[in-house]
Design an enzyme around this catalytic site. Structure first.
Site, PDB file in Angstrom:
ATOM      1  N   ARG A 202       0.853  -1.185   0.000  1.00 26.01           N
ATOM      2  CA  ARG A 202       0.000   0.000   0.000  1.00 26.01           C
ATOM      3  C   ARG A 202       0.888   1.234   0.000  1.00 26.01           C
ATOM      4  O   ARG A 202       1.773   1.367   0.846  1.00 26.01           O
ATOM      5  CB  ARG A 202      -0.915   0.005   1.220  1.00 26.01           C
ATOM      6  N   GLU A 204       1.186   4.013   1.215  1.00 29.02           N
ATOM      7  CA  GLU A 204       0.852   4.935   2.306  1.00 29.02           C
ATOM      8  C   GLU A 204       1.965   5.976   2.331  1.00 29.02           C
ATOM      9  O   GLU A 204       3.094   5.657   2.664  1.00 29.02           O
ATOM     10  CB  GLU A 204       0.835   4.220   3.667  1.00 29.02           C
ATOM     11  N   ARG A 210       2.465   2.432  12.629  1.00 29.40           N
ATOM     12  CA  ARG A 210       1.620   1.246  12.412  1.00 29.40           C
ATOM     13  C   ARG A 210       1.392   0.936  10.931  1.00 29.40           C
ATOM     14  O   ARG A 210       0.635   0.040  10.588  1.00 29.40           O
ATOM     15  CB  ARG A 210       0.285   1.411  13.136  1.00 29.40           C
ATOM     16  N   HIS A 211       2.023   1.697  10.058  1.00 26.57           N
ATOM     17  CA  HIS A 211       1.891   1.448   8.617  1.00 26.57           C
ATOM     18  C   HIS A 211       3.232   1.145   7.978  1.00 26.57           C
ATOM     19  O   HIS A 211       4.228   1.800   8.268  1.00 26.57           O
ATOM     20  CB  HIS A 211       1.300   2.680   7.907  1.00 26.57           C
ATOM     21  N   GLU A 334      -6.079  -1.309  15.630  1.00 28.30           N
ATOM     22  CA  GLU A 334      -6.731  -2.253  14.711  1.00 28.30           C
ATOM     23  C   GLU A 334      -5.715  -3.287  14.245  1.00 28.30           C
ATOM     24  O   GLU A 334      -4.668  -2.933  13.710  1.00 28.30           O
ATOM     25  CB  GLU A 334      -7.274  -1.500  13.492  1.00 28.30           C
ATOM     26  N   SER A 337      -9.583  -6.549  10.057  1.00 26.91           N
ATOM     27  CA  SER A 337     -10.858  -6.046   9.547  1.00 26.91           C
ATOM     28  C   SER A 337     -11.539  -7.169   8.796  1.00 26.91           C
ATOM     29  O   SER A 337     -10.873  -7.904   8.061  1.00 26.91           O
ATOM     30  CB  SER A 337     -10.635  -4.923   8.528  1.00 26.91           C
ATOM     31  N   ARG A 385       1.357  -6.049  12.692  1.00 23.96           N
ATOM     32  CA  ARG A 385       0.670  -5.297  13.760  1.00 23.96           C
ATOM     33  C   ARG A 385       0.370  -6.173  14.963  1.00 23.96           C
ATOM     34  O   ARG A 385       0.497  -5.745  16.103  1.00 23.96           O
ATOM     35  CB  ARG A 385      -0.642  -4.730  13.233  1.00 23.96           C
TER      36      ARG A 385
END
Ligand code: ATP
Ligand code: MG
Length: 411
Positions: A202, A204, A210-211, A334, A337, A385
């Protein structure tokens, strides 16, 4: 042949003449005698040697000798060596244990491979491997199929802006953000369930603890789902399995609150106002709430607004602004999901259009929904994570061997 190295040495070797292989971590030279600590990452062994050769940090040696018990040795065992053979000599012995331990964050990434000479760093990555292994084990025992889906794909799945584009010969392609469409398509086989361990990408641009731009996901898709709580139950049981294997405690039942209730709690107790999704500070506050109210490190937030979830999420029958979806938070972050998926062809097309995607581009995915597919659902769990939270580390990079973020492309 697997060679004997420090982590293999146990009391059963006492009195035996053996060869042991390792990398020199530390040398204390008393002139007549040398005390050499060798490592294989997982464990260390003290070698006592009276030969005259110079031994340096970073040298690779084969030591031949007898294993003895000695309470003064770091592991209670040592080898009294009668011979040492150098398999490789280090050129630069700058990195002692102290300098490795006290590196700043960037250096800890740069010298990751050297850092693993120290037990405490090796342990982090061993824990990572264990978590992955236990998850795999759990789903394999359920009778699910482990799958491997492509990471070079025709289109993004999670949201348009975060994709890495690549040139695939003369075609535009992307790096996969998740295995979502593939794991769903396989449900058309009637299979019980599938799981996949994979790296996802991703773009980001923001730099957060956290990414990552490349992260590892544990993805599951389950068939014959009537209610989305069935998927949560499977996720909950697998997380409990991992925690119990690691001999950690966990709550009897993970608490569940709806997004609507969470919104109210956050406003009343934490003065946080939410729109359609949880913010980082909202996740933290809900972690705090779960601890105080339920004495739990884990909490499910369910039924997110449709506006913040992807097109494949099923909307609530009686309240279509919301969805049959959930997030699992662990210590206020998180980690997973999931949702029940929209499997009805016509509605799925409608939702794809609503999210501004041209269904023509997704024909290869949509086709299978025409020929019959069981109601299904699943989730994606971020392994990096999960391990970060488990070990209570500050930054996701600390649990990844060679992390990728907007600034890091080497090593
Ligand atoms: P966030 O809102 O925190 O950015 P997300 O909701 O966009 O995450 P999902 O699409 O739900 O992420 O992905 C499933 C799981 O994969 C997440 O719960 C998380 O554990 C993990 N994950 C997603 N993106 C990343 C990332 N960039 N780095 C590390 N893990 C990630
Ligand atoms: Mg999410």
């Amino acid at each position: 042949m697997i060679k004997t190295s420090p982590s293999d040495i146990s009391k059963r070797y006492v009195g035996q003449q053996i060869d042991v292989y390792g990398l020199v971590l530390h040398v204390r030279d008393l002139g007549r005698k040398k005390f050499i600590i060798i490592t294989d990452g997982k464990s260390i062994l003290q070698i006592v040697y009276s030969g005259s050769e110079k031994v340096r940090r970073g040298d690779t040696i084969r030591a031949s000798g007898i294993i003895k018990e000695d309470p003064r040795a770091p592991t209670g065992l040592e080898m009294v060596a009668n011979n040492i053979t150098f398999l490789s000599k280090s050129i630069d012995e700058r990195f002692d244990q102290w300098s490795l331990r006290n590196m700043n964050k960037d250096k800890k990434i740069k010298y990751r491979a050297l850092l693993l000479r120290l037990l405490e760093f090796y342990k982090v990555f061993e824990e990572y491997a264990n978590v992955t292994q236990y998850l795999r084990e759990y789903y394999r025992n359920l009778g699910f199929l482990e799958i491997f889906t492509p990471k070079v794909v025709r289109m993004g799945t999670e949201s348009g802006s975060e994709v890495f584009s690549i040139l695939y010969f003369d075609k535009d392609a992307y790096l996969a953000q998740s295995p979502q469409l593939y794991k769903q398509m396989l449900m058309a086989s009637g299979i019980k369930g599938v799981y996949e361990v994979g790296s996802y990408f991703r773009a980001e641009v923001s730099f957060t603890p956290r990414h990552l731009t490349e992260f590892r996901g544990f993805d599951v898709e389950v068939n014959y789902i009537e209610d989305y709580s069935e998927i949560m139950k499977i996720l909950e049981d697998s997380v409990k399995y991992v925690l119990s294997k690691l001999e950690l405690s966990y709550p009897k039942e993970f608490p569940v609150i709806s997004f609507k209730d969470a919104k109210q709690i956050l406003q009343e107790k934490y003065d946080i106002r939410l729109k359609d999704d949880l913010s980082t500070e909202a996740e933290k506050a809900l972690g705090d709430y779960a601890k105080k109210e339920y004495d739990s490190d884990l909490i499910f937030i369910v039924e997110f607004p449709y506006d913040s979830r992807p097109f494949y999420t099923m909307r609530k029958e009686e309240d279509p602004k919301y969805t049959y979806s959930f997030d699992l938070l662990y210590k206020g972050l998180e980690i997973a999901s999931g949702s029940k998926r929209e499997y009805r062809y016509e509605i799925l097309i409608k939702q794809i259009k609503e999210k501004g995607i041209n269904p023509e581009r997704m024909k290869w995915y949509l086709e299978v929904f025409k020929y019959g597919i069981p109601p299904h659902g699943g989730f994606g769990l971020g392994i990096d994570r999960f391990v970060r939270q488990l070990l209570e580390l500050q930054d996701i990079r600390e649990v990844v061997l060679f992390p990728r973020d907007p600034d890091t492309l080497e090593p």
